[in-house]
Design a protein around this motif. Structure first.
Motif, short mmCIF file in Angstrom:
data_model
loop_
_atom_site.label_atom_id
_atom_site.label_comp_id
_atom_site.label_asym_id
_atom_site.label_seq_id
_atom_site.Cartn_x
_atom_site.Cartn_y
_atom_site.Cartn_z
N GLU A 144 0.83 -1.21 0.00
CA GLU A 144 0.00 0.00 0.00
C GLU A 144 0.86 1.26 0.00
OE1 GLU A 144 -3.74 0.25 2.04
OE2 GLU A 144 -3.52 -1.86 2.63
N ALA A 147 2.42 1.51 -3.56
CA ALA A 147 1.39 1.89 -4.53
C ALA A 147 1.05 3.38 -4.39
CB ALA A 147 0.15 1.03 -4.36
N ARG A 151 2.18 6.31 -7.56
CA ARG A 151 1.09 6.64 -8.48
C ARG A 151 1.48 7.76 -9.43
NH1 ARG A 151 -3.65 8.03 -4.45
NH2 ARG A 151 -2.01 9.51 -3.99
N HIS A 155 -0.24 5.61 -14.37
CA HIS A 155 -0.39 4.42 -13.51
C HIS A 155 -1.06 4.84 -12.20
CE1 HIS A 155 2.92 3.33 -16.24
NE2 HIS A 155 2.33 2.15 -16.21
N LYS A 157 -2.85 3.39 -10.10
CA LYS A 157 -2.81 2.43 -8.99
C LYS A 157 -1.39 2.24 -8.46
CE LYS A 157 -6.89 -0.15 -10.33
NZ LYS A 157 -7.44 -1.46 -10.65
N ASN A 160 2.97 -2.38 -8.46
CA ASN A 160 2.70 -3.61 -7.73
C ASN A 160 4.04 -4.29 -7.48
OD1 ASN A 160 2.17 -6.29 -6.97
ND2 ASN A 160 0.25 -6.32 -8.09
#
Length: 185
Positions: A144, A147, A151, A155, A157, A160
Motif C-alpha cells: 500500500e 502503490a 502513483r 499508472h 494504482k 505492484n
C-alpha cells in the motif's frame, strides 16, 4: 558511531561519480548481439547514497525523505527511508484494534529487505522483510505504501511489488555484490 561512519561515505564527489555513470548508462544504446553484456558499470553503495543525499531528492516522491540503500551481496539489498504515512493511514484505518493502519501516523522509518532478480532486461524485487518503526509488517502494508507513493497519471494504482519491470537504457542485468552493483548492458 555507525551513523557517523556512514555519513563519512556520503560525499559530493561520490554523488557526482554516480551522476556521471548514470549519464553514460543512459547514453549507451543497444548494440549488436555480440556486444550485449560487454559494458559493465560498477556502482558503489556510497555513490548511490551520496546521489540520494545531494542530487536525488527532486526525483524522490514528496513525503519520502532520507532514502538509504545497503547493497548486501548475492542479489540482496535493503533500503530504508522516512515515510509520511498520514495520508494512507487516515484513509485506511478502521479503528479496529487489530488493524495496523490504526496505529500508524506521522513520519516513520520504513525498512525493506529483499532480493533483486534481473535477467534479459527484466527485473523483479522479491520482498523478504518489511518494517515500519522497527516493527515487522506484512507485505500488504508495504504494498500500500509503494502503490501510494508510485502513483502517476499513467499508472493511477501505482507499482505492484510482485510485477516484473523493464530495465531502462538497454540494461541487461544488475549483478548485486557486497557494497556494489554492476550494471550490465
Amino acid at each position: 558511531m555507525t551513523a557517523a561512519l556512514q555519513a563519512a561515505n556520503v560525499t559530493r564527489q561520490h554523488a557526482d561519480a554516480f551522476q556521471e555513470k548514470m549519464i553514460r548508462i543512459a547514453l549507451t544504446e543497444r548494440t549488436t548481439a555480440a556486444a550485449v553484456g560487454q559494458r559493465r558499470t560498477p556502482i558503489s553503495e556510497a555513490e548511490l547514497n551520496s546521489w540520494f543525499a545531494f542530487q536525488g531528492q527532486p526525483l524522490v516522491p514528496h513525503g519520502i525523505t532520507e532514502p538509504r540503500i545497503v547493497i548486501l551481496g548475492q542479489g540482496k539489498v535493503s533500503g530504508e527511508a522516512i515515510v509520511d504515512v498520514d495520508a494512507i493511514a487516515k484513509k485506511r484505518a478502521t479503528g479496529n484494534m487489530l488493524d495496523p493502519w490504526s496505529y500508524l501516523g506521522g513520519k516513520v522509518p520504513v525498512a525493506v529487505r529483499g532480493i533483486l532478480h534481473t535477467r534479459d532486461g527484466i527485473g523483479r524485487f522479491e520482498v523478504e522483510t518489511a518494517e515500519v518503526s522497527g516493527v515487522p509488517v506484512p507485505k500488504t502494508i508495504l504494498q500500500e505504501l509503494v502503490a501510494y507513493y508510485s502513483r502517476t497519471p499513467e499508472h493511477p494504482k501505482g507499482v505492484n511489488l510482485d510485477d516484473p519491470f523493464d530495465l531502462p537504457a538497454g540494461i541487461r542485468s544488475i549483478e548485486v555484490g557486497e557494497g556494489q552493483a554492476i550494471v550490465v548492458q
